[in-house]
Write a protein that holds these residues in place. Structure first.
Motif, mmCIF file in Angstrom:
data_model
loop_
_atom_site.group_PDB
_atom_site.id
_atom_site.type_symbol
_atom_site.label_atom_id
_atom_site.label_comp_id
_atom_site.label_asym_id
_atom_site.label_seq_id
_atom_site.Cartn_x
_atom_site.Cartn_y
_atom_site.Cartn_z
ATOM 1 N N THR A 239 -36.986 -13.648 -1.898
ATOM 2 C CA THR A 239 -37.984 -13.077 -1.002
ATOM 3 C C THR A 239 -38.151 -11.574 -1.219
ATOM 4 O O THR A 239 -39.197 -11.008 -0.900
ATOM 5 N N LEU A 240 -37.111 -10.914 -1.774
ATOM 6 C CA LEU A 240 -37.171 -9.470 -1.994
ATOM 7 C C LEU A 240 -38.262 -9.102 -2.997
ATOM 8 O O LEU A 240 -38.325 -9.669 -4.087
ATOM 9 N N SER A 241 -39.087 -8.124 -2.636
ATOM 10 C CA SER A 241 -40.128 -7.681 -3.555
ATOM 11 C C SER A 241 -39.636 -6.558 -4.465
ATOM 12 O O SER A 241 -40.204 -6.325 -5.529
ATOM 13 N N SER A 242 -38.564 -5.865 -4.048
ATOM 14 C CA SER A 242 -37.983 -4.800 -4.860
ATOM 15 C C SER A 242 -36.511 -4.643 -4.484
ATOM 16 O O SER A 242 -36.101 -5.011 -3.377
ATOM 17 N N PRO A 243 -35.674 -4.116 -5.375
ATOM 18 C CA PRO A 243 -34.242 -3.973 -5.086
ATOM 19 C C PRO A 243 -33.981 -3.030 -3.905
ATOM 20 O O PRO A 243 -34.749 -2.087 -3.661
ATOM 21 N N ARG A 244 -32.905 -3.294 -3.180
ATOM 22 C CA ARG A 244 -32.470 -2.408 -2.106
ATOM 23 C C ARG A 244 -30.980 -2.615 -1.881
ATOM 24 O O ARG A 244 -30.415 -3.627 -2.334
ATOM 25 N N ASP B 95 -26.707 1.176 4.431
ATOM 26 C CA ASP B 95 -27.064 2.056 3.312
ATOM 27 C C ASP B 95 -28.577 2.227 3.168
ATOM 28 O O ASP B 95 -29.036 2.940 2.277
ATOM 29 N N TRP B 96 -29.342 1.577 4.029
ATOM 30 C CA TRP B 96 -30.785 1.718 3.955
ATOM 31 C C TRP B 96 -31.206 3.105 4.440
ATOM 32 O O TRP B 96 -30.571 3.691 5.330
ATOM 33 N N ILE B 97 -32.292 3.618 3.902
ATOM 34 C CA ILE B 97 -32.804 4.928 4.318
ATOM 35 C C ILE B 97 -34.087 4.789 5.131
ATOM 36 O O ILE B 97 -34.619 5.780 5.626
ATOM 37 N N PRO C 166 -37.484 -6.174 10.853
ATOM 38 C CA PRO C 166 -37.041 -6.844 12.094
ATOM 39 C C PRO C 166 -35.632 -7.413 12.034
ATOM 40 O O PRO C 166 -35.023 -7.649 13.084
ATOM 41 N N TRP C 167 -35.080 -7.638 10.833
ATOM 42 C CA TRP C 167 -33.736 -8.194 10.716
ATOM 43 C C TRP C 167 -32.708 -7.137 10.286
ATOM 44 O O TRP C 167 -31.627 -7.467 9.836
ATOM 45 N N ASP C 168 -33.062 -5.885 10.436
ATOM 46 C CA ASP C 168 -32.176 -4.770 10.115
ATOM 47 C C ASP C 168 -30.893 -4.877 10.942
ATOM 48 O O ASP C 168 -30.935 -4.859 12.175
ATOM 49 N N ALA C 169 -29.741 -4.976 10.304
ATOM 50 C CA ALA C 169 -28.476 -5.135 11.021
ATOM 51 C C ALA C 169 -28.140 -3.929 11.882
ATOM 52 O O ALA C 169 -27.357 -4.047 12.834
ATOM 53 N N ARG C 170 -28.708 -2.779 11.589
ATOM 54 C CA ARG C 170 -28.458 -1.597 12.411
ATOM 55 C C ARG C 170 -28.974 -1.778 13.838
ATOM 56 O O ARG C 170 -28.565 -1.042 14.757
ATOM 57 N N TRP D 217 -21.674 -9.005 9.138
ATOM 58 C CA TRP D 217 -22.906 -8.870 9.909
ATOM 59 C C TRP D 217 -23.665 -7.583 9.578
ATOM 60 O O TRP D 217 -24.733 -7.351 10.107
ATOM 61 N N GLY D 218 -23.124 -6.774 8.674
ATOM 62 C CA GLY D 218 -23.839 -5.587 8.211
ATOM 63 C C GLY D 218 -24.624 -5.815 6.936
ATOM 64 O O GLY D 218 -25.288 -4.912 6.431
ATOM 65 N N ARG D 219 -24.558 -7.032 6.405
ATOM 66 C CA ARG D 219 -25.209 -7.322 5.122
ATOM 67 C C ARG D 219 -26.720 -7.474 5.265
ATOM 68 O O ARG D 219 -27.225 -7.858 6.319
ATOM 69 N N ASP D 220 -27.405 -7.192 4.178
ATOM 70 C CA ASP D 220 -28.830 -7.480 4.079
ATOM 71 C C ASP D 220 -29.011 -8.992 4.184
ATOM 72 O O ASP D 220 -28.395 -9.769 3.432
ATOM 73 N N TYR D 221 -29.862 -9.434 5.095
ATOM 74 C CA TYR D 221 -30.049 -10.861 5.354
ATOM 75 C C TYR D 221 -30.678 -11.597 4.176
ATOM 76 O O TYR D 221 -30.708 -12.836 4.158
ATOM 77 N N LEU D 222 -31.194 -10.871 3.193
ATOM 78 C CA LEU D 222 -31.756 -11.507 1.998
ATOM 79 C C LEU D 222 -30.791 -11.487 0.820
ATOM 80 O O LEU D 222 -31.143 -11.937 -0.271
#
Length: 440
Positions: free
Chosen positions: A225-230, A236-238, A245-249, A285-290
């Motif tokens: 589903t990812l359109s680009s790496p992150r 670690d997201w900026i 909407p699913w941002d663990a923060r 639970w801090g992981r990227d859901y994708l």
């Protein structure tokens, strides 16, 4: 009059479910007392102990794990087993051998073979094992059952049922959480939907499901589903918090998300946002859901055929919230659930086919103060006393392992149908699993 017997309880695995049941039991101190608690996390057993009346807390025995508690002679009338799915079988079997009756969290076991063995052991040892199918104890489903049994809509011919798991709940539990990978837990249709399999055949009054077919996929919560790496961790997201909407923060900033965090992080409610974010840096639970190791389908449909010619469909989806059901009979239909409650004309309606107005059914006010699972948690503890002490036999219990095992056969057969692409004969599937021909 003789003093009422108090049913003594031992908690094995004191996560949120066991703590909820223990806390509710202590609202009825004349019927229950806490005897023991076991969990690797000390503050969880201490929390269970502190639910007891102050004068009884010193008598509550605390253990570091299930094995330590079960190495002792029987300490209580009932063992409440709330360990993770892959550790139900061993403590449940040992507890029964020691003489405990059992309140067992669903699913019964990680595999169907183990679930059937626990059912047979309970039968052999004449133990009362209640499975936590809390939906049976809610006013909503008990009211539906009364309407169907009354004959108001005639003979039931078919039904459509839906469970909307909820997008955040799905990501929390079935992507990042304990049940994200079917190989280390149980298939989604078992882990979450054995509730639904149980309630459907109970509602319809059909003791046996004859055959099932199923389709389902993991479509959204996957790396494709990812359109680009992150970064693989949301910490670690900026991007601004909550833009996704699913941002663990959001666990640190959103009250509803923090409620779910409380299921897995014992300090969720008192911790600062900074502490929660620090915890998320290393927590699952801090992981990227994708970018998790999840493999559970985020949508699945099942088609079922029951004895007597009854057919039905069941849909599980991450992208809806709450349960709804339509039941079609020869004289009328029922429409019920969250969708109808929110969009009208009422949470449960009955409409005759041949004239007459739609009837909106009013639900009785729920007893008890705690409304988790629509009041089902409270209802389970309310019924547990009689189920363990006064009903004539284990078969008369509200949710006995004898009955619940069939819901697990249905669920595992549905998963086999999904994976194989076949229509599965349920009885034949159960036989093959019991004989070791199929590995479930």
């Amino acid at each position: 009059m003789p003093e009422q017997k108090r049913l003594s309880l031992a908690g094995i695995g004191c996560g949120s479910r066991t703590r909820t049941y223990m806390k509710l039991a202590m609202e009825q101190k004349n019927r229950y007392r806490i005897a023991a608690a076991a969990d690797p996390v000390k503050q969880r057993t201490e929390a269970v102990r502190d639910f007891a009346p102050e004068e009884e807390r010193d008598s509550v025995r605390l253990f570091k794990d299930a094995a330590s508690l079960l190495a002792e002679p029987r300490l209580a009338d009932v063992a409440i087993i709330g360990t993770q799915d892959d550790y139900h079988y061993a403590p449940c079997r040992k507890a029964m051998e020691l003489g405990y009756h059992v309140l067992l969290e669903k699913p019964i076991a990680k595999t169907l073979k183990e679930a059937l063995e626990l059912r047979d052991t309970a039968r052999l040892l004449k133990r009362r094992v209640a499975v936590c199918h809390v939906l049976r104890y809610t006013q909503f489903y008990r009211t539906l059952k009364k309407i169907i049994d009354s004959g108001e809509i005639g003979e039931v011919i078919t039904f459509n049922a839906n469970e909307g798991v909820g997008a955040w709940h799905f990501a929390h539990s079935f992507v990042r959480g304990h049940w994200g990978n079917s190989k280390t837990s149980t298939p989604m249709i078992v882990a979450k939907c054995c509730h639904d399999m149980d309630i459907l055949y109970w509602l319809m009054g059909r003791r046996k499901c004859l055959s099932v077919a199923s389709f389902g996929e993991l479509t959204f919560f996957t790396k494709k589903t990812l359109s680009s790496p992150r970064p693989e961790r949301c910490t670690d997201w900026i991007t601004p918090v909550g833009e996704d909407p699913w941002d663990a923060r959001k666990y640190a900033t959103d009250d509803e998300c923090k409620r779910w965090l409380g299921m897995v992080y014992d300090r969720a409610q008192e911790a600062t946002a900074e502490e929660i974010c620090e915890w998320l840096k290393t927590s699952p639970w801090g992981r990227d859901y994708l970018q998790c190791d999840n493999d559970q389908p985020d949508h699945q449909v099942s088609i079922m055929r029951f004895e007597g010619g009854l057919t039905g469909t069941f849909t599980m989806t991450a992208f809806e919230q709450g349960r709804h059901i339509e039941v079609y009979g020869t004289k009328g239909k029922i429409r019920a659930g969250v969708f109808y409650k929110e969009n009208g004309p009422g949470e449960i309606t009955v409409t005759p086919h041949f004239g007459g107005k739609t009837r909106v059914v009013e639900l009785e006010e729920l007893a008890g103060g705690y409304q988790g699972h629509g009041g089902g948690d409270w209802g389970l503890i309310e019924a547990l006393y009689d189920d363990m002490l006064t009903v004539p036999s284990p078969e008369d219990m509200t949710t006995s392992i004898e009955e619940s095992a069939h819901s697990h056969v249905m669920a595992f057969a549905t998963e086999h149908a999904r994976l194989s692409g076949q229509v599965v004969d349920v009885a034949d599937f159960e036989r093959k699993v019991a004989e070791g021909i199929l590995n479930y």
